[in-house]
Design an enzyme around this catalytic site. Structure first.
Site, PDB file in Angstrom:
ATOM      1  N   CYS A 115     -15.105  23.357 -53.572  1.00 21.88           N
ATOM      2  CA  CYS A 115     -13.695  23.678 -53.304  1.00 21.88           C
ATOM      3  C   CYS A 115     -12.900  23.588 -54.605  1.00 21.88           C
ATOM      4  O   CYS A 115     -12.093  24.468 -54.905  1.00 21.88           O
ATOM      5  CB  CYS A 115     -13.095  22.708 -52.291  1.00 21.88           C
ATOM      6  SG  CYS A 115     -13.369  23.184 -50.572  1.00 21.88           S
TER       7      CYS A 115
ATOM      8  N   ARG B 145     -19.550  20.139 -50.940  1.00 23.03           N
ATOM      9  CA  ARG B 145     -18.503  21.043 -50.434  1.00 23.03           C
ATOM     10  C   ARG B 145     -17.185  20.803 -51.193  1.00 23.03           C
ATOM     11  O   ARG B 145     -16.495  21.736 -51.592  1.00 23.03           O
ATOM     12  CB  ARG B 145     -18.329  20.834 -48.927  1.00 23.03           C
ATOM     13  CG  ARG B 145     -17.270  21.666 -48.218  1.00 23.03           C
ATOM     14  CD  ARG B 145     -17.460  23.152 -48.322  1.00 23.03           C
ATOM     15  NE  ARG B 145     -16.724  23.698 -49.451  1.00 23.03           N
ATOM     16  CZ  ARG B 145     -16.693  24.988 -49.799  1.00 23.03           C
ATOM     17  NH1 ARG B 145     -17.351  25.872 -49.115  1.00 23.03           N
ATOM     18  NH2 ARG B 145     -16.008  25.383 -50.841  1.00 23.03           N
TER      19      ARG B 145
ATOM     20  N   HIS C  77      -6.048  24.507 -46.248  1.00 23.43           N
ATOM     21  CA  HIS C  77      -6.484  23.663 -45.132  1.00 23.43           C
ATOM     22  C   HIS C  77      -5.389  22.867 -44.426  1.00 23.43           C
ATOM     23  O   HIS C  77      -5.643  21.800 -43.903  1.00 23.43           O
ATOM     24  CB  HIS C  77      -7.582  22.704 -45.605  1.00 23.43           C
ATOM     25  CG  HIS C  77      -8.847  23.414 -46.011  1.00 23.43           C
ATOM     26  ND1 HIS C  77      -9.629  24.099 -45.116  1.00 23.43           N
ATOM     27  CD2 HIS C  77      -9.450  23.553 -47.209  1.00 23.43           C
ATOM     28  CE1 HIS C  77     -10.672  24.624 -45.752  1.00 23.43           C
ATOM     29  NE2 HIS C  77     -10.582  24.311 -47.027  1.00 23.43           N
TER      30      HIS C  77
END
Lengths: 201, 276
Positions: free
Chosen positions: B237, B233, B189
């Protein structure tokens, strides 16, 4: 006198500050996770390489440390004991396709995958490939010289031996894949008959 | 709170959504790629199955529960007791009553404990639903509160020293590499226009992409048939990062949500989203 004291205080503060911060970070991280399945808190302790590679991008790198670390990784690469680099490309294709392994919900008794397609294009017939790493389609065109075999093996074993702080996992050094699996992935990349090096049907 | 006419509208929507789902199943090829989900999104238009979860969340807010038999109406999410409109968008923030920076989930938990007299341990045992379940109360509440901020500007405060420290901590964790695969959040990311398999990855260090990502959670996940929160989320991850399990309500969770929210500050909340 006052100036000297201030300077001393400053030097001491600078001297101890990074240690204090990372110790606090480490304890916050340890306190925020719990063991689950095969994933224990031990995994959150960094080795020197992980520590070095956790700097935000754009921060000045400590070049002497980087050089030393990279050389250490290169020196630690273990090549195949029988000198044979290439296994079975079909088995390698299966390793490349599997994303299983080492997550807390994975069964540790089943072999890990390499999950190569998560980041790389390989066989052109597989359209669901990621782009975090470069495309490796037609990798076999690089040939099978001794230099190429050793380079590719090293890249799979420990990417940091050449490219320090690359995003790629250390498949050999971290024992994600075993020697036979690495040989099979080597063949998947380099065998001219491998689907990596053949046009899509 | 519920009226007959609302129920009629709800039924109508349900029928519409089911019809469209059937249509989607007819037109899409059997193998899954992002294309299917784009087609689904196009067909759904402004409809999102999350609407049912939003309604449910609102009901939970006004429901008397716990040892004190109280509702959550006196809960202060940062804009004053009982103010829900726009509250999600200004979190995480510092709360004087706990002397801590809290995100939506940790703050809700605090309200359940203090106002309703409920046992934190019971809720923390299963904050998020598993596949095949119905959603949890916490998921429903968070979804409704996010919907109460739809269209609001993302504006987490960075005034109190603890708020700034929380952002700094979040940034450090974002780049912290660990585990057998050496993965950090940044592995996936910190770059734009990258994918894992066919999944597009947001660059969370970039304001626009952080807004799109942070601002669209909670989201209805088509692949799971459930609404998922940002807290979930993050937990998922870390599973994929091969780390141990992120503890619900932990400091790392709050720090990463602060990091994302501040990077997205000034952007617009669009949640609840509709995701693969």
């Amino acid at each position: 006198m006052k100036t000297t004291l201030c300077t001393m205080a400053l030097v001491m503060w600078i001297g101890i500050a990074p240690g204090v911060v990372s110790e606090e970070l480490a304890s916050v991280i340890q306190a925020s996770f719990s063991d689950k399945g095969q994933a224990t808190l031990l995994r959150l302790e960094q080795d020197p390489l992980q520590q070095h590679c956790s700097q935000p991008r754009g921060q000045p790198a400590d070049k002497p440390t980087a050089m030393t670390l990279r050389q250490q990784r290169l020196d630690a690469v273990v090549f195949p004991t029988d000198g044979d680099f290439l296994g079975d490309w079909r088995r390698g294709a299966a390793v490349a396709a599997s994303g299983r392994g080492l997550q807390f919900n994975d069964d540790p008794s089943i072999a890990n995958g390499g999950n190569c397609y998560a980041c790389h294009q390989l066989a052109p017939s597989e359209v669901a490939y990621g782009t975090l790493g470069p495309s490796l389609t037609d990798y076999g065109l690089r040939g099978q010289s001794d230099a190429m075999l050793r380079y590719t093996w090293t890249k799979l074993w420990d990417t940091h031996a050449f490219n320090l702080c690359s995003h790629m996992p250390r498949f050999g050094a971290q024992k994600i894949l075993d020697e036979q699996q690495l040989k099979d992935v080597m063949a998947f990349l380099l065998d001219p008959n491998s689907s990596v090096n053949q046009p899509a049907e | 709170m519920r009226r007959q006419s609302d129920d009629a509208i709800t039924w109508q929507l349900l029928v519409t959504i089911i019809t469209r789902w059937c249509l989607v199943l007819l037109v899409v090829p059997a193998w899954a790629d992002e294309g299917i989900f784009d087609q689904y999104r196009d067909l759904m238009g402004d409809d999102n199955p999350a609407i049912f979860v939003i309604d449910e969340g609102e009901e939970f807010w006004y429901q008397s529960q716990g040892a004190r038999g109280a509702t959550l109406e006196a809960c202060d999410l940062g804009l004053g007791a009982g103010v829900t409109r726009g509250a999600y968008a200004q979190l995480p923030r510092y709360f004087a009553d706990t002397d801590r920076v809290m995100d939506i989930e940790t703050r809700l938990m605090y309200c359940m404990e203090t106002l309703q007299g409920r046992d934190r341990a019971v809720i923390a045992t299963k904050p998020y639903s598993v596949r095949g379940d119905f959603g949890t109360e916490l998921e429903a509440l968070v979804t409704w509160l996010a919907a109460e901020s739809e269209g609001a500007t993302i504006a987490p405060e960075q005034v109190h020293p603890k708020e700034r420290a929380m952002y700094a901590l979040g940034e450090e964790i974002f780049f912290y590499r660990a585990g057998p695969h050496d993965f950090s959040c940044a592995t996936c990311h910190e770059q734009s226009n990258k994918r894992i398999r066919l999944q597009q990855l947001p660059n969370l260090t970039d304001h626009t992409e952080a807004t799109d990502a942070y601002g669209s959670w909670p989201a209805y996940r088509m692949s799971e048939g459930l609404v998922r929160t940002m807290g979930w989320r993050l937990q998922d991850c870390f599973r994929q990062q091969r780390w141990p399990e992120l503890t619900f309500g932990s400091e790392v969770g709050v720090a990463l949500q602060t990091y994302m929210a501040v990077n997205a500050a000034g952007g617009i909340m669009t949640a609840p989203g509709l995701k693969r």
